[in-house]
Motif scaffolding. Sequence first.
Motif, short mmCIF file in Angstrom:
data_model
loop_
_atom_site.label_atom_id
_atom_site.label_comp_id
_atom_site.label_asym_id
_atom_site.label_seq_id
_atom_site.Cartn_x
_atom_site.Cartn_y
_atom_site.Cartn_z
N ALA A 173 0.83 -1.21 0.00
CA ALA A 173 0.00 0.00 0.00
C ALA A 173 0.86 1.25 0.00
CB ALA A 173 -0.93 -0.01 1.22
N LEU A 174 1.94 1.23 0.77
CA LEU A 174 2.86 2.36 0.83
C LEU A 174 3.48 2.62 -0.55
CD1 LEU A 174 5.67 2.77 3.50
CD2 LEU A 174 6.13 3.06 1.09
N VAL A 175 4.03 1.57 -1.16
CA VAL A 175 4.70 1.73 -2.46
C VAL A 175 3.70 2.12 -3.53
CG1 VAL A 175 6.04 0.54 -4.24
CG2 VAL A 175 6.60 0.20 -1.83
N ARG A 176 2.48 1.58 -3.43
CA ARG A 176 1.46 1.93 -4.42
C ARG A 176 1.14 3.41 -4.37
NH1 ARG A 176 -2.02 -1.48 -2.99
NH2 ARG A 176 -1.39 -3.12 -4.44
N ARG A 177 1.11 4.00 -3.18
CA ARG A 177 0.84 5.43 -3.07
C ARG A 177 1.98 6.25 -3.69
NH1 ARG A 177 -2.69 7.90 1.79
NH2 ARG A 177 -2.77 6.11 3.18
N LEU A 178 3.21 5.82 -3.45
CA LEU A 178 4.35 6.54 -4.03
C LEU A 178 4.31 6.48 -5.55
CD1 LEU A 178 7.20 5.45 -1.60
CD2 LEU A 178 6.27 7.75 -1.86
N VAL A 179 4.02 5.31 -6.10
CA VAL A 179 3.94 5.16 -7.56
C VAL A 179 2.78 6.00 -8.10
CG1 VAL A 179 3.46 3.52 -9.42
CG2 VAL A 179 5.07 2.91 -7.59
N ALA A 180 1.64 5.98 -7.41
CA ALA A 180 0.49 6.77 -7.85
C ALA A 180 0.81 8.26 -7.85
CB ALA A 180 -0.71 6.48 -6.95
N SER A 181 1.55 8.72 -6.85
CA SER A 181 1.89 10.15 -6.79
C SER A 181 2.73 10.55 -7.99
CB SER A 181 2.61 10.47 -5.47
OG SER A 181 3.89 9.88 -5.42
N HIS A 182 3.66 9.69 -8.38
CA HIS A 182 4.48 9.97 -9.57
C HIS A 182 3.61 10.02 -10.83
CE1 HIS A 182 7.65 9.62 -12.60
NE2 HIS A 182 6.92 8.65 -13.13
N ARG A 183 2.74 9.03 -10.98
CA ARG A 183 1.90 8.98 -12.19
C ARG A 183 1.01 10.20 -12.30
NH1 ARG A 183 0.34 2.57 -11.45
NH2 ARG A 183 2.17 1.72 -12.53
N LEU A 184 0.45 10.65 -11.19
CA LEU A 184 -0.41 11.82 -11.22
C LEU A 184 0.36 13.07 -11.60
CD1 LEU A 184 -2.57 11.11 -8.04
CD2 LEU A 184 -3.41 11.24 -10.40
N VAL A 185 1.57 13.23 -11.07
CA VAL A 185 2.36 14.42 -11.36
C VAL A 185 2.80 14.44 -12.82
CG1 VAL A 185 4.61 15.50 -10.89
CG2 VAL A 185 3.11 14.86 -9.00
N VAL A 186 3.16 13.30 -13.36
CA VAL A 186 3.63 13.24 -14.76
C VAL A 186 2.49 13.44 -15.75
CG1 VAL A 186 4.57 11.67 -16.50
CG2 VAL A 186 5.71 11.90 -14.30
N HIS A 187 1.30 12.95 -15.43
CA HIS A 187 0.22 12.93 -16.41
C HIS A 187 -0.88 13.95 -16.17
CE1 HIS A 187 1.60 9.45 -18.67
NE2 HIS A 187 1.94 8.89 -17.53
N SER A 188 -0.79 14.71 -15.09
CA SER A 188 -1.81 15.72 -14.82
C SER A 188 -1.16 17.05 -14.50
CB SER A 188 -2.70 15.28 -13.65
OG SER A 188 -3.51 16.36 -13.20
N ALA A 189 -1.45 18.06 -15.31
CA ALA A 189 -0.87 19.39 -15.07
C ALA A 189 -1.28 19.93 -13.71
CB ALA A 189 -1.30 20.35 -16.18
N ALA A 190 -2.49 19.62 -13.26
CA ALA A 190 -2.95 20.12 -11.96
C ALA A 190 -2.06 19.60 -10.84
CB ALA A 190 -4.41 19.70 -11.73
N TYR A 191 -1.65 18.35 -10.92
CA TYR A 191 -0.81 17.76 -9.88
C TYR A 191 0.63 18.25 -10.01
CZ TYR A 191 -4.59 14.82 -8.28
OH TYR A 191 -5.78 14.40 -7.74
#
Length: 364
Positions: A173-191
């Motif tokens: 769960a911890l690593v999944r959140r870290l990976v999700a944070s990266h994906r959101l920042v790379v693919h969403s200008a808002a993030y």
Amino acid sequence: MTNSPPDIAAEESNFTSAELNAIESLVLADRENVHSAMLAWLLRSPALSLPARLALLRALAGPLDVEPAQIATTTEWCDLDILGELTLPAGDTAFVAIEHKIKAREGDAQLAAYDKLLASLNGPVVAKVLLSFVGDEPQSGYSWRPCSYTDLLDGLDQAASHSESQYLSDYRALVRRLVASHRLVVHSAAYARHVFGEEAVDGGPIAGFVNYVERCRLGVTLQRSWLAEVTRRAQLSERGWSTKTDESNGVGLADFARIAHRGMFRIRYGVQLQNWQLKAFAQPWPYPKNVSDGERRAVEGLLEEIRDALGIARSARATADRGRGFRSYRIGADRTSRQRYDVSNWAAEIARALTSLEGLPYGA
């Protein structure tokens, strides 16, 4: 770490709860060394079956030429983060080396130094892994395999298909959140806009993400992960440019460079992206605390070559060296807030600038 656009809503779902599990709370207190300790424990723990631990190890190390009967791990072996000791059915021993980076980057010739230490072991080293948040390419050493936290998450998922463990579940769960944070920042200008400290335009990230980044002090790490995606898309690894993401004054930067001889001096030159400014630079190498007059002249001469190669106006003035010889020209057009988070556009502009510099004589 990122190959295709994710489902933004699915990634956001990782941040709908403000509660952190027990392992996540501990790891976030002191990120890198506790991550290493947790990974080392999972690889050796009898709480997981051997097939589960081998699945995790192979997700990081790749296919192994051996089939271990046992796995033991040591942390901080001669400063190497994790040394895995594999006992083979016949009683022989083989090793796996794992160097782990999250916020930090590889030190100068760090992996090459580990190669010398690993050569003293009483068995073959069957894999060497550089595990970093976004899968940074090794800058030194021989046959080190770059791995990202996406690879780590894949290994944890595979391990979970073999064994049930609350510790494994919590760490996934911890690593999944870290990976999700990266994906959101790379693919969403808002993030991306949020982690770079800009005000929201047409809505911002969900509150759970904002709280998570602040709580974990991930701002600069996520800036670097966005810049690393720019670097990856520029596709420069086969063109003689060294690439790295770093930070300066608390702000992430992407750096693309070569080393050139000018007279008796070595000069590092290339392009950097930071604070939405693209700049062509030159500096003495190794970077001195006190620059000599000869180094200054060599930097000035190479800056003239850079100016001609990039078509920079003669009226332009390079920045002052501030005592250490680093000087640069600002290049490229200004971008509005809405234009700043187009990863592919930045990658293309950087690649064009470096192509123009490829005619300059270089070589270390």
